[in-house]
Structure formats: structure tokens, C-alpha cells
Motif scaffolding. Structure first.
Motif, PDB file in Angstrom:
ATOM      1  N   ILE A   1     106.017  36.110 148.404  1.00 57.87           N
ATOM      2  CA  ILE A   1     104.839  36.878 149.064  1.00 57.87           C
ATOM      3  C   ILE A   1     104.003  37.601 148.175  1.00 57.87           C
ATOM      4  CG2 ILE A   1     104.466  38.290 151.075  1.00 57.87           C
ATOM      5  CD1 ILE A   1     106.882  37.558 152.862  1.00 57.87           C
ATOM      6  N   ALA A   2     105.306  38.410 147.165  1.00 59.27           N
ATOM      7  CA  ALA A   2     103.901  38.801 146.250  1.00 59.27           C
ATOM      8  C   ALA A   2     103.142  37.673 144.835  1.00 59.27           C
ATOM      9  CB  ALA A   2     105.183  39.647 145.138  1.00 59.27           C
ATOM     10  N   ALA A   3     103.755  36.474 144.850  1.00 54.81           N
ATOM     11  CA  ALA A   3     103.415  35.468 143.608  1.00 54.81           C
ATOM     12  C   ALA A   3     101.896  35.214 145.090  1.00 54.81           C
ATOM     13  CB  ALA A   3     104.060  34.585 144.302  1.00 54.81           C
ATOM     14  N   PHE A   4     102.010  35.182 146.394  1.00 51.90           N
ATOM     15  CA  PHE A   4     100.424  34.763 147.054  1.00 51.90           C
ATOM     16  C   PHE A   4      99.845  36.009 146.907  1.00 51.90           C
ATOM     17  CE2 PHE A   4      98.057  34.391 150.571  1.00 51.90           C
ATOM     18  CZ  PHE A   4      97.170  33.119 149.992  1.00 51.90           C
ATOM     19  N   PHE A   5     100.162  37.346 147.065  1.00 48.67           N
ATOM     20  CA  PHE A   5      99.689  38.372 147.203  1.00 48.67           C
ATOM     21  C   PHE A   5      98.463  39.178 146.451  1.00 48.67           C
ATOM     22  CE2 PHE A   5     100.737  38.155 152.160  1.00 48.67           C
ATOM     23  CZ  PHE A   5      99.332  37.874 152.430  1.00 48.67           C
ATOM     24  N   VAL A   6      99.641  38.868 145.112  1.00 49.50           N
ATOM     25  CA  VAL A   6      98.652  39.402 143.808  1.00 49.50           C
ATOM     26  C   VAL A   6      96.965  39.125 143.621  1.00 49.50           C
ATOM     27  CG1 VAL A   6      98.984  40.410 141.832  1.00 49.50           C
ATOM     28  CG2 VAL A   6     100.473  40.654 143.209  1.00 49.50           C
ATOM     29  N   PRO A   7      97.373  37.638 143.510  1.00 52.23           N
ATOM     30  CA  PRO A   7      96.292  37.614 143.021  1.00 52.23           C
ATOM     31  C   PRO A   7      95.161  37.092 144.290  1.00 52.23           C
ATOM     32  CG  PRO A   7      98.051  35.289 143.097  1.00 52.23           C
ATOM     33  CD  PRO A   7      99.063  36.608 143.211  1.00 52.23           C
ATOM     34  N   TYR A   8      95.776  37.321 145.367  1.00 53.34           N
ATOM     35  CA  TYR A   8      94.964  37.218 146.898  1.00 53.34           C
ATOM     36  C   TYR A   8      93.972  38.607 146.707  1.00 53.34           C
ATOM     37  CZ  TYR A   8      93.585  37.229 151.496  1.00 53.34           C
ATOM     38  OH  TYR A   8      92.588  38.046 153.106  1.00 53.34           O
ATOM     39  N   PHE A   9      94.529  39.019 146.177  1.00 55.05           N
ATOM     40  CA  PHE A   9      93.501  40.750 146.328  1.00 55.05           C
ATOM     41  C   PHE A   9      92.738  40.606 145.268  1.00 55.05           C
ATOM     42  CE2 PHE A   9      97.143  42.212 149.322  1.00 55.05           C
ATOM     43  CZ  PHE A   9      96.144  42.801 150.782  1.00 55.05           C
ATOM     44  N   LEU A  10      93.811  39.854 144.011  1.00 56.76           N
ATOM     45  CA  LEU A  10      92.200  39.761 143.006  1.00 56.76           C
ATOM     46  C   LEU A  10      91.178  38.834 143.238  1.00 56.76           C
ATOM     47  CD1 LEU A  10      94.969  39.350 139.813  1.00 56.76           C
ATOM     48  CD2 LEU A  10      93.631  41.891 140.824  1.00 56.76           C
ATOM     49  N   PHE A  11      91.699  37.653 143.802  1.00 56.06           N
ATOM     50  CA  PHE A  11      90.450  37.025 144.246  1.00 56.06           C
ATOM     51  C   PHE A  11      89.197  37.777 145.385  1.00 56.06           C
ATOM     52  CE2 PHE A  11      92.814  33.074 141.879  1.00 56.06           C
ATOM     53  CZ  PHE A  11      91.564  32.658 142.028  1.00 56.06           C
ATOM     54  N   LEU A  12      89.971  38.396 146.184  1.00 55.91           N
ATOM     55  CA  LEU A  12      88.979  39.781 147.593  1.00 55.91           C
ATOM     56  C   LEU A  12      88.422  40.178 146.176  1.00 55.91           C
ATOM     57  CD1 LEU A  12      88.367  39.907 150.080  1.00 55.91           C
ATOM     58  CD2 LEU A  12      90.737  41.342 150.135  1.00 55.91           C
ATOM     59  N   LEU A  13      89.128  40.933 145.382  1.00 55.78           N
ATOM     60  CA  LEU A  13      87.928  41.580 144.679  1.00 55.78           C
ATOM     61  C   LEU A  13      86.863  41.495 143.528  1.00 55.78           C
ATOM     62  CD1 LEU A  13      87.676  44.721 142.838  1.00 55.78           C
ATOM     63  CD2 LEU A  13      89.493  43.949 141.209  1.00 55.78           C
TER      64      LEU A  13
END
Length: 130
Positions: A102-114
Motif C-alpha cells: 500500500i505504501a509502494a502505491f500511495f507514496v507515488p500517488y500523493f507525489l503525483f497528486l502534488l
């Protein structure tokens, strides 16, 4: 078209930089943990969804400039729902240790959101200043 190419000049290096960093990070961790999703699959999902959102924002900014911010909020919500659908197989799996996945998905997810937010704000501010 010009704004899309300009956006891609930033999105492609951003994606490649994060991909390489996460790929080698997960390779170091994969000795002890077998990841559910391949790194390239996560980044393909994030790259395509980010590009589609920005193209939608450009269309809305040209057609209905007063609603660009609302389009960003709505498309971000749809992207979050798509992320949940993307993660359903992981959530329903019989794995006991899913925190790293889940961290491997959501860390880049939030960076892309930024990243999306920065470009959406630029787009809205450019329209407001002219």
C-alpha cells in the motif's frame, strides 16, 4: 497542444525519476518481501491518469474557464476511486503483510497528486491573470 507538450516535458522526467528511485528501493526490499504490483504497473496507472486529468483540465479551461477548479476537484475524486479499484485485488488477497504494498502505491500517488495540483494551480492562475 502546446500546453500538453509543455506538461509532458515535466511529467516524463518526473515519472522516470520516481520510477527509478522506487524500482531500486523495492528491489532492495524484495529480498524480504514479494510485492503484489510491479513498479511499472503502478507508474503506468499514475502516468496515464495524470496525463488524462491534465488534458481534461485544458479542455475545461478552454471551453468553460470558470469551472477549471471544479473539474480538477472532480477528476481528482475520480482518480481516487480508480486507485481504490486498482487496489481491490491487493485488498482482497490472502496476504497478511500488505503495508509495504500500500505504501509502494500511495507514496507515488500523493507525489503525483502534488505534481497535478501545482500544474492545475498554474493553469487557473494563468487564466485569472489574463
Amino acid at each position: 497542444m502546446i500546453k500538453t507538450v509543455s506538461f509532458l516535458k515535466y511529467l516524463i522526467p518526473f515519472t522516470l525519476l520516481l520510477f527509478v528511485a522506487q524500482h531500486y528501493g523495492t528491489a532492495a526490499l524484495s529480498v524480504n518481501h514479494d510485492f503484489f504490483y510491479a513498479t511499472w504497473g503502478i507508474y503506468l496507472f499514475l502516468f496515464v491518469s495524470t496525463l488524462l486529468i491534465y488534458v481534461l483540465l485544458l479542455f475545461v479551461d478552454i471551453s468553460f474557464p470558470d469551472f477549471t477548479g471544479f473539474a480538477f476537484l472532480g477528476s481528482t475524486f475520480v482518480k481516487m476511486m480508480a486507485a481504490v479499484v486498482f487496489l481491490i485485488p491487493l485488498i482482497q488477497s490472502e496476504r497478511t503483510e500488505t503495508n509495504l504494498d500500500i505504501a509502494a502505491f500511495f507514496v507515488p500517488y500523493f507525489l503525483f497528486l502534488l505534481f497535478e495540483t501545482i500544474f492545475a494551480v498554474r493553469l487557473i492562475n494563468n487564466r485569472a491573470s489574463t
